[in-house]
Design an enzyme around this catalytic site. Structure first.
Site, PDB file in Angstrom:
ATOM      1  CE  LYS A   9      -2.790   1.244   3.725  1.00 47.62           C
ATOM      2  NZ  LYS A   9      -1.893   2.988   3.830  1.00 47.62           N
ATOM      3  CD  GLU A  59      -6.065   7.322   8.049  1.00 43.95           C
ATOM      4  OE1 GLU A  59      -5.035   7.444   7.559  1.00 43.95           O
ATOM      5  OE2 GLU A  59      -5.945   7.455   8.763  1.00 43.95           O
TER       6      GLU A  59
HETATM    7  O1  KIV Z   1      -0.511   2.752   8.532  1.00 46.02           O
HETATM    8  C1  KIV Z   1      -1.597   2.415   8.386  1.00 46.02           C
HETATM    9  O2  KIV Z   1      -1.905   1.654   9.990  1.00 46.02           O
HETATM   10  C2  KIV Z   1      -2.909   3.304   7.860  1.00 46.02           C
HETATM   11  C3  KIV Z   1      -4.447   2.359   8.049  1.00 46.02           C
HETATM   12  C4  KIV Z   1      -4.836   3.562   9.259  1.00 46.02           C
HETATM   13  C5  KIV Z   1      -4.759   3.108   7.178  1.00 46.02           C
HETATM   14  O3  KIV Z   1      -2.559   3.182   6.540  1.00 46.02           O
END
Ligand code: KIV
Length: 273
Positions: free
Chosen positions: A117, A186
């Site tokens: 991600k 988010e």
């Molecule tokens: O780093 C993380 O935990 C995240 C979530 C809050 C989506 O990106």
């Protein structure tokens, strides 16, 4: 009991959940916590939030690729069923698509996770396309982007005015069009998150967004009530594990000081002849 190995949910399995039963996602950073949640969640995120909730940092900016890989490996060891994705940390992908490929391929090779991600909207679309065309599944992350905390001057909700609404819509479309398999929304104002969910053909995973999103994610230490730093509005505490831990430590300390612990039950006694 069957000996059939459990098959992990794959990236296409997660994509197929678009518009269906919501995707259940939580962060995890360690083997025991991954084991605890594996039966009940679809998607585990090894989030760079670990910098704040595990390492006590004020932001996620100092998190390194090595930290993400170590925790990614721990989570993979603790899970069998859930799809696992790992955050690319700040500074490890923004310089160029090539830098992002080097980091992302290393993360997938060294952890065995299914996807990475990364944060960013239109400005990261070229990178997302570069990665996905080279077989690296990418989940986007738009709206409130914790790695942009210094530029934003804090953790700011997205979509509060017209310009903000247009920006988060453009960002989510750019990431989806670039080939991301899902996108985290988010801190996005509720109706905007719902609109984006309706518009995109990939799943949206909300955190402080909307019940209409295709899935929800929260930080595990927040839902357990372990992280005591601060509680954003979107966090629901499902347990008070931090309080339980505090009480356990208090009782242990009292029993050690009074010599009630260890009682003989906890000692190795000589063998009786
Ligand atoms: O780093 C993380 O935990 C995240 C979530 C809050 C989506 O990106």
């Amino acid at each position: 009991m069957s000996n059939t190995p459990v098959k992990r949910l794959s990236v296409p399995n997660i994509m197929a959940k678009k518009g269906k039963e919501p995707i259940v996602s939580l962060t995890a950073y360690t083997t025991p916590v991954a084991q605890l949640m594996d039966d009940d969640v679809d998607l585990i995120l090894v989030g760079d939030s670990l910098g704040m909730v595990i390492y006590g940092l004020d932001t996620t900016l100092a998190v390194t690729t090595e930290m993400m890989i170590a925790h990614g490996q721990a989570v993979m060891r603790g899970s069998k069923k859930a799809c696992v994705m790992v955050d690319l940390p700040f500074g490890s992908y923004q310089e160029s698509p090539e830098q992002a490929f080097r980091t992302a391929s290393r993360v997938l090779q060294e952890t065995g996770a299914a996807a990475v991600k990364l944060e960013g909207g239109e400005e990261m679309a070229e990178t997302v396309e570069f990665l996905t065309k080279r077989n690296i599944p990418v989940c986007g992350h738009v709206g409130l982007m914790p790695q942009a905390v210094q530029m934003m001057g804090g953790f700011k909700v997205a979509g509060k005015n017209d310009a903000g609404v247009q920006k988060v819509i453009r960002d989510s479309h750019a990431i989806a069009n670039a080939g991301a398999f899902a996108v985290v929304l988010e801190g996005v104002v509720e109706p905007v998150a719902e609109t984006i969910t309706q518009q995109l053909s990939i799943p949206t995973i909300g955190i402080g967004a909307s019940p209409a999103c295709d899935g929800q994610v929260l930080v595990c230490d927040d839902i357990f009530g372990v992280f005591q730093g601060f509680k954003p509005k979107f966090v629901k505490r499902y347990a008070q594990v931090g309080q339980t831990m505090k009480e356990a430590v208090k009782q242990y300390a009292e029993e050690v000081r009074s010599r009630a612990f260890p009682s003989m039950e906890y000692c190795f006694l000589p063998k009786k002849n």
